[in-house]
Design a protein around this motif. Sequence first.
Motif, mmCIF file in Angstrom:
data_model
loop_
_atom_site.group_PDB
_atom_site.id
_atom_site.type_symbol
_atom_site.label_atom_id
_atom_site.label_comp_id
_atom_site.label_asym_id
_atom_site.label_seq_id
_atom_site.Cartn_x
_atom_site.Cartn_y
_atom_site.Cartn_z
ATOM 1 N N GLY A 147 26.900 57.099 17.800
ATOM 2 C CA GLY A 147 25.658 56.531 18.308
ATOM 3 C C GLY A 147 25.829 55.145 18.894
ATOM 4 O O GLY A 147 26.882 54.524 18.832
ATOM 5 N N LYS A 148 24.747 54.646 19.448
ATOM 6 C CA LYS A 148 24.730 53.366 20.142
ATOM 7 C C LYS A 148 24.801 52.211 19.145
ATOM 8 O O LYS A 148 24.197 52.235 18.082
ATOM 9 C CB LYS A 148 23.431 53.265 20.953
ATOM 10 N N GLN A 149 25.556 51.192 19.514
ATOM 11 C CA GLN A 149 25.648 49.997 18.676
ATOM 12 C C GLN A 149 24.367 49.165 18.821
ATOM 13 O O GLN A 149 23.914 48.881 19.919
ATOM 14 C CB GLN A 149 26.860 49.156 19.094
ATOM 15 N N GLU A 150 23.784 48.782 17.703
ATOM 16 C CA GLU A 150 22.547 48.015 17.697
ATOM 17 C C GLU A 150 22.840 46.552 17.369
ATOM 18 O O GLU A 150 23.984 46.151 17.155
ATOM 19 C CB GLU A 150 21.590 48.609 16.654
ATOM 20 N N ASP A 151 21.761 45.744 17.331
ATOM 21 C CA ASP A 151 21.916 44.338 16.973
ATOM 22 C C ASP A 151 22.362 44.182 15.527
ATOM 23 O O ASP A 151 23.029 43.200 15.182
ATOM 24 C CB ASP A 151 20.588 43.600 17.187
ATOM 25 N N GLN A 152 21.975 45.135 14.686
ATOM 26 C CA GLN A 152 22.443 45.187 13.302
ATOM 27 C C GLN A 152 23.036 46.562 13.052
ATOM 28 O O GLN A 152 22.467 47.576 13.471
ATOM 29 C CB GLN A 152 21.302 44.927 12.314
ATOM 30 N N VAL A 153 24.179 46.594 12.387
ATOM 31 C CA VAL A 153 24.859 47.868 12.128
ATOM 32 C C VAL A 153 25.176 47.971 10.643
ATOM 33 O O VAL A 153 25.789 47.062 10.069
ATOM 34 C CB VAL A 153 26.169 47.987 12.943
ATOM 35 N N ALA A 154 24.757 49.062 10.012
ATOM 36 C CA ALA A 154 25.049 49.306 8.596
ATOM 37 C C ALA A 154 26.289 50.192 8.489
ATOM 38 O O ALA A 154 26.412 51.197 9.201
ATOM 39 C CB ALA A 154 23.864 49.980 7.925
ATOM 40 N N ILE A 155 27.207 49.805 7.632
ATOM 41 C CA ILE A 155 28.403 50.610 7.403
ATOM 42 C C ILE A 155 28.604 50.805 5.906
ATOM 43 O O ILE A 155 28.280 49.926 5.109
ATOM 44 C CB ILE A 155 29.672 49.973 8.025
ATOM 45 N N ASP A 156 29.115 51.961 5.547
ATOM 46 C CA ASP A 156 29.444 52.258 4.158
ATOM 47 C C ASP A 156 30.960 52.292 4.006
ATOM 48 O O ASP A 156 31.666 52.874 4.841
ATOM 49 C CB ASP A 156 28.850 53.605 3.737
ATOM 50 N N LEU A 157 31.460 51.684 2.942
ATOM 51 C CA LEU A 157 32.890 51.672 2.652
ATOM 52 C C LEU A 157 33.148 52.526 1.418
ATOM 53 O O LEU A 157 32.558 52.293 0.370
ATOM 54 C CB LEU A 157 33.384 50.243 2.399
ATOM 55 N N THR A 158 34.029 53.501 1.549
ATOM 56 C CA THR A 158 34.380 54.323 0.400
ATOM 57 C C THR A 158 35.360 53.602 -0.513
ATOM 58 O O THR A 158 35.419 53.870 -1.707
ATOM 59 C CB THR A 158 35.017 55.640 0.864
ATOM 60 N N MET A 159 36.127 52.678 0.065
ATOM 61 C CA MET A 159 37.194 52.022 -0.689
ATOM 62 C C MET A 159 36.716 50.718 -1.330
ATOM 63 O O MET A 159 35.696 50.148 -0.924
ATOM 64 C CB MET A 159 38.400 51.739 0.218
ATOM 65 N N GLY A 160 37.459 50.239 -2.332
ATOM 66 C CA GLY A 160 37.152 48.982 -2.989
ATOM 67 C C GLY A 160 37.897 47.818 -2.363
ATOM 68 O O GLY A 160 38.698 47.977 -1.433
ATOM 69 N N ASN A 192 25.466 45.924 -1.743
ATOM 70 C CA ASN A 192 26.345 46.314 -2.842
ATOM 71 C C ASN A 192 27.767 46.379 -2.294
ATOM 72 O O ASN A 192 27.961 46.372 -1.065
ATOM 73 C CB ASN A 192 25.895 47.638 -3.490
ATOM 74 N N PRO A 193 28.784 46.442 -3.151
ATOM 75 C CA PRO A 193 30.164 46.349 -2.674
ATOM 76 C C PRO A 193 30.592 47.435 -1.697
ATOM 77 O O PRO A 193 31.605 47.277 -1.009
ATOM 78 C CB PRO A 193 30.988 46.449 -3.977
#
Length: 212
Positions: A147-160, A192-193
Motif C-alpha cells: 500500500g501507499k506510504q502515509e504521513d504516519q506508518v505503523a509497523i509490527d516487529l516479530t523480533m525482540g 509496545n516493544p
Amino acid sequence: MNDEEMEDFSRNIHTRLVKAGKAVYRESEAADNFYTVVTGEVRLANLLGDGRRQLTAFKSAGDLLGENKKGFYQSDAEAVCDTIVCQIPLSLLEKYSNDVPAMYASLATKAQEELCELRHHAVLLGRKTPLEKIATFLCGRMDKLDGKQEDQVAIDLTMGRGDVADFLGLTIETVSRTITKLKNMGLLLVPNPHHFVIRNPARLRRIAEGEE
C-alpha cells in the motif's frame, strides 16, 4: 507446467509448522530441501568462534530459504515466531528449474535480490552510525508493507531487541538508547516493544541515508 507436472510437483512438497525459536535447519546440515516462508518470519544467523551471533537476514512471507555450499546449509534458520514454511526437495526443484524456464528465471531474480540485500547489509554494518542503522532497519520494515506510504506508518516487529542488535552489529543497550532518541526527536511512537508508529517517514529516510 502442465497438469501432470503440477500434480507431481505438488505431491512432493510439504508445508511445515516451525514453532518460535525452533530451527528450520542448522548450519552445516546436509542441504536436502529448499524453503519458502508462507507465514511468520525466519532469522538467518551464524555463530562466531567466540560464541557471538551475527544475524544476516530476516525472511518473511514469500521469501526463499536454503542457501547452501557443496551440499551444506551456510547458516542457522530459526523461526522468530510461529512460522509456516513450504519445504521443496532440492532434487525436485532442480528438475523443474531445468524444464520450466519461468521457474529458473524466478529463482535467478530472487538470487540477485539476495545478493543486493547482502551488499546493502555490509554497508550498513561497516559504515553507518547507530542512529543511521536503526533508521535503515525501520525503513526496511516499512518498505515491506503493502500500500501507499502515509504521513504516519505503523509497523509490527516479530523480533525482540536482541535480534535487532545482532542484525545491526550493536548492543541491546545501544538499540534501546537509539530508539529512545528517535522517540525524543518526535519520529517514533512505541506503544509496545513490538509495535512502532513512524511519525515522519521522509525524515527517517534522510537519517538512514546520512543526510541529517
